[in-house]
Design an enzyme around this catalytic site. Structure first.
Site, PDB file in Angstrom:
ATOM      1  N   ASN A  11      -8.750  -1.337  -2.224  1.00 44.31           N
ATOM      2  CA  ASN A  11      -8.486  -1.054  -3.636  1.00 44.31           C
ATOM      3  C   ASN A  11      -9.734  -0.565  -4.370  1.00 44.31           C
ATOM      4  OD1 ASN A  11      -6.280  -3.938  -3.997  1.00 44.31           O
ATOM      5  ND2 ASN A  11      -5.824  -1.865  -3.301  1.00 44.31           N
ATOM      6  N   ASP A  25       2.058  -8.180  -4.638  1.00 45.42           N
ATOM      7  CA  ASP A  25       2.288  -6.748  -4.456  1.00 45.42           C
ATOM      8  C   ASP A  25       3.424  -6.248  -5.357  1.00 45.42           C
ATOM      9  OD1 ASP A  25       1.845  -4.273  -3.349  1.00 45.42           O
ATOM     10  OD2 ASP A  25       3.097  -4.621  -1.586  1.00 45.42           O
TER      11      ASP A  25
END
Length: 257
Positions: free
Chosen positions: A85, A37
């Site tokens: 995503n 991340d």
């Protein structure tokens, strides 16, 4: 590299060696899950583009796997792209998928690691599916770290897919819903997960300072230890990795007892 950066790098490397010497590798995790991340925030802080951030993050993967080799880790699961995503705008998603494809192909071409896809394959574009399948085929006989590449992955999606697969299997056998309900236990579902046959992760690392799992390996991480690291993924260093292992080794795992 100027003198200041050279000194800083030398200090960090010295500290990493010091931390490494203090880790009992017999207590190191055998399966590590990593939530990669912070690529976009790293790029923004550096004045770069989102694509540059994702590419820098992809470039970090092989380096981290090298650290895993040094410390005896056997399985690594890398969360590269979530099902959420897939809803990103095309001008970001298309380059990101290309970067992921390049990264997975690079892992396969190195000949060092065995690549295995975990995720909902049917949700991905055909070319991405092709790259993932080829990487698995090419590395099938490689005797190295098993690298799960989580692409199009969601923890809830995985459990739903596992239950669906279980129902299809018993449907082919002619098992009734009533009979299945009588015998169903957690092992039946575990046998249909993307990671079936693998050990559950001992340690889950998330970079960027976020302290949540966001649906990562919901089933498998029931007894995992978590380590949340403040640095963005592209800036993740060996010393950060070793700190995670040191923290893990210092914990007493009770498994609910």
């Amino acid at each position: 590299m100027n003198l200041h950066d050279l000194v800083r790098t030398s200090v960090v490397e010295f500290y990493a060696r010091r931390v490494g010497r203090r880790i009992d590798l017999t207590q190191a995790p055998k399966h590590i899950g990593v939530i990669l991340d912070g690529n976009r925030r790293w790029a923004k802080a550096a004045g770069g583009t989102t694509e540059q951030g994702h590419r820098a993050g992809a470039d970090k993967i092989a380096e981290m796997l090298g650290w895993c080799e040094e410390t005896g880790v056997k399985v690594v699961t890398l969360w590269l792209l979530s099902t959420d995503n897939l809803d990103r705008p095309a001008d970001e998603l298309v380059p990101l998928l290309g970067i992921i494809e390049d990264a997975v192909s690079g892992l396969a071409e190195s000949g060092r690691w065995r690549v295995h896809h975990v995720g909902a394959m049917d949700l991905l574009p055909p070319h991405t599916q092709k790259v993932l399948k080829e990487a698995e085929q090419v590395t099938d006989g490689v005797d190295g770290i098993l690298v799960n590449v989580a692409v199009g992955y969601g923890g809830r999606q995985e459990i739903a897919d596992a239950v669906r697969s279980l129902l299809h299997e018993h449907g082919r056998r002619g098992t009734s819903i009533e009979d299945l309900a009588e015998i169903l236990d957690i092992d039946h579902i575990a046998e249909h997960l993307y990671t079936r046959g693998q050990p559950d992760p001992d340690l889950v690392i998330r970079t960027s300072g976020e302290q949540r799992l966001s649906g990562f390996m919901l089933w498998q991480s029931a007894h995992s230890e978590y380590y949340f690291c403040e640095v963005f993924w592209p800036a993740f260093r060996k010393v950060d990795f070793l700190r995670a292992l040191r923290d893990y080794a210092a914990r007493h795992r009770r498994y609910g007892a």
